[in-house]
Structure formats: C-alpha cells, structure tokens
Scaffold this motif. Sequence first.
Motif, short mmCIF file in Angstrom:
data_model
loop_
_atom_site.label_atom_id
_atom_site.label_comp_id
_atom_site.label_asym_id
_atom_site.label_seq_id
_atom_site.Cartn_x
_atom_site.Cartn_y
_atom_site.Cartn_z
N ASP A 111 0.85 -1.19 0.00
CA ASP A 111 0.00 0.00 0.00
C ASP A 111 0.88 1.24 0.00
OD1 ASP A 111 -2.33 1.66 0.24
OD2 ASP A 111 -3.30 0.01 1.32
N ALA A 115 -0.98 5.39 3.58
CA ALA A 115 -2.01 4.45 4.06
C ALA A 115 -1.43 3.61 5.20
CB ALA A 115 -2.50 3.56 2.93
N GLY A 145 -3.40 9.28 3.68
CA GLY A 145 -3.99 7.96 3.72
C GLY A 145 -5.26 8.03 4.54
N PRO A 152 -7.51 0.62 4.79
CA PRO A 152 -7.19 1.79 3.97
C PRO A 152 -8.17 1.93 2.80
CG PRO A 152 -5.24 0.40 4.29
CD PRO A 152 -6.44 -0.38 4.78
N HIS A 154 -9.08 2.61 -0.87
CA HIS A 154 -8.39 2.57 -2.16
C HIS A 154 -9.23 3.19 -3.27
CE1 HIS A 154 -5.72 -1.02 -0.80
NE2 HIS A 154 -5.35 0.13 -0.30
N HIS A 158 -6.02 5.10 -5.56
CA HIS A 158 -5.93 5.41 -4.13
C HIS A 158 -5.99 6.92 -4.01
CE1 HIS A 158 -1.72 6.45 -4.89
NE2 HIS A 158 -1.53 5.27 -5.40
#
Length: 304
Positions: A111, A115, A145, A152, A154, A158
């Motif tokens: 990631d 995040a 993030g 997290p 996305h 993202h």
Amino acid sequence: MTAGPQRCAGVELGGTKCIAVVAQGRDILAQAQWPTGKDAAATLNAVADWLIAAKAEHGFDALGIASFGPLCLDCHSADFGKILNTPKPGWAGVDVVRALSGQLGVPVCFDTDVAGAALAEGLWGASVGCGVHVYLTIGTGIGGGVVIGGKPLHGAVHPEIGHIRVRRAVGDAFAGSCPVHGDCLEGLASGPAIALRAGRPAETIAPTDPVWDNVAHELAELMQMLILTLSPHRIVLGGGVGYGQSHLLVRVRKAAAEALNAYLPGQTVADLERVIVPAGLGAEAGVFGALALAQSLPQELSEI
Ligand code: ADP
Ligand code: ZN
C-alpha cells in the motif's frame, strides 16, 4: 480488525531511503537501510537479499510494503504491485512486490506509505479507537492515507489528497511548485513550495513570518474538505512541516473552524483540537506503517 500475524517484516520504500525491519508486534528485532537509488533493481535486490537472510535468522509470517506512489493496488490487475507514473527517475513501472517478495513465500500487503502510516496511527498512535481517520504527510510532498473501519481506502486507484486545488488566500499570487498542477496544495504548502515562497528552507522560517499565514489558510481548506467529505474522527499531521511546526496546527484549526462556521456539531476550535492532531508515531510512522500493513493481513491478503 482481526489480529494478523505477529512476527512480521516491513519495508518502507521512501523517495530518498528504504528501510526494512523484522518485528515482533512493535518490537524491532532487525533493521537495515539503503538509499533509494536510481537503479531500482539494484536497490530492491539488496532489500530482497536482506529479507531472505532475515527470514532465515528470525522467521516471519507476513511482509508489509509501504511505498511512495502512485501505485497499482488492484490485485486483479496485471500491474498489481507496481509503481505507476512516478517522476522519480528509474522507478516508473517497477514491480516492487515481485522484486521484494518473489522468493520469500509469505503473504504480502502492499500500500502507499501514507495508508500504512494511517493504519499504524490507528493501531499504536494518535488515531487509536477512531473508525474514520486520516494521516497527512506535509513534507517533500503532501499526501494522505484514509482508513475506514480499519481498512485503507483505495477506490479506483488510491487517494492523492495532496494534489487537490484549494481556494487561495486573498492576495496570494505564488505560482506554485507542483510539476503536474502548479498551484495544487502540494505546489503551495509542501516543504519545497514553502522554501520557494520564502527563499530559504522551511525549517529556518520563523513562526512569525507571514508566509505561514498563506500555508495555514491553504492547509485549513484541506481540513474542511476532509471534514465535510469524510467526517473523520481524527486527522493526523506528520511529515517535516506537519510535525515540525506546532504553531501551524493552531492556525490551521482556527482557520478551518472559521471556514466551517459551526455548520455541524464538533466543528469549533475546541472540538478541532481533538480532531486535528500531530502524529503520535512521529518519524517512525513510515516503518510502523509497513508493519501495520503486514499485521492487517489476512484482510489485504495477496500471495504471489
Ligand atoms: P519526506 O517528505 O521526504 O519523507 P520530510 O517529511 O522530512 O521528508 O519532509 C522534508 C521537507 O520538510 C523538506 O522540504 C524540509 O525543508 C521540510 N522540513 C523538515 N523539517 C521541518 C521543520 N521542522 N519545519 C519546517 N519544515 C521542515
Ligand atoms: Zn499537484
């Protein structure tokens, strides 16, 4: 979030340096660091060799990779695990996940660095107990993030929170420094942008310098956008500028409260003291971010 594996490895792939760790929970057992050189393959091979040796010595059940972006996080895509169109020379299109984990045989969670930092702040830092929370870095760039319910956010790619455009302070005519957008937030309020405005490094500018008025105004615009779109319980500020200038936090809360004008409950300056806070993990947010990603498995499970 269900508990993930406890003995984990983490790799923080930053724009200037790359840090790898093996940890039991938050206790670091081994650590190494490399410059993030232009030769991506050489950098990643060095990290991969270290991980293989570290696995033989310490053992670990999962790997978390927290990387600068933009990244392909869609595990159904052929590009999963790659860095996308970064301006960083030598790194666009590089398959980070395959390079680091191809020979490890453990599940990987990949990631963005922010995040990961957000997850870590939720596990061990300033966002513990928060259902919706944001980690913002204000440093060489601006990035964010978003974590919702322990995961997290996305979406299609993202979030790239730093590149939104915000309403400028009246009379602020600075052209901005983002090579893609000019006067997006990163182009106005990142460390290099502030240095360009003032003619000297951001860390040498006195808190009384008027340059901070514009920076605070623009960051407050972002705060009210985040508050109105996500309704976060916490927004954590990290990065050299975000963490290093405590006066900025006070100004940002005040300007954000003025802009929000108490439209909803919880939006006074006193309320925002609990919402907009400095990073709990400080400079460690990146490394702990990688470990937090590893520990978030199996929800983000992706074996290759
Ligand atoms: P990076 O974003 O590259 O991971 P940092 O978060 O340390 O690293 O951000 C570096 C940027 O932050 C530089 O532009 C630097 O001038 C600025 N910076 C670092 N420390 C401070 C500080 N205490 N006050 C203001 N600016 C700072
Ligand atoms: Zn931009």
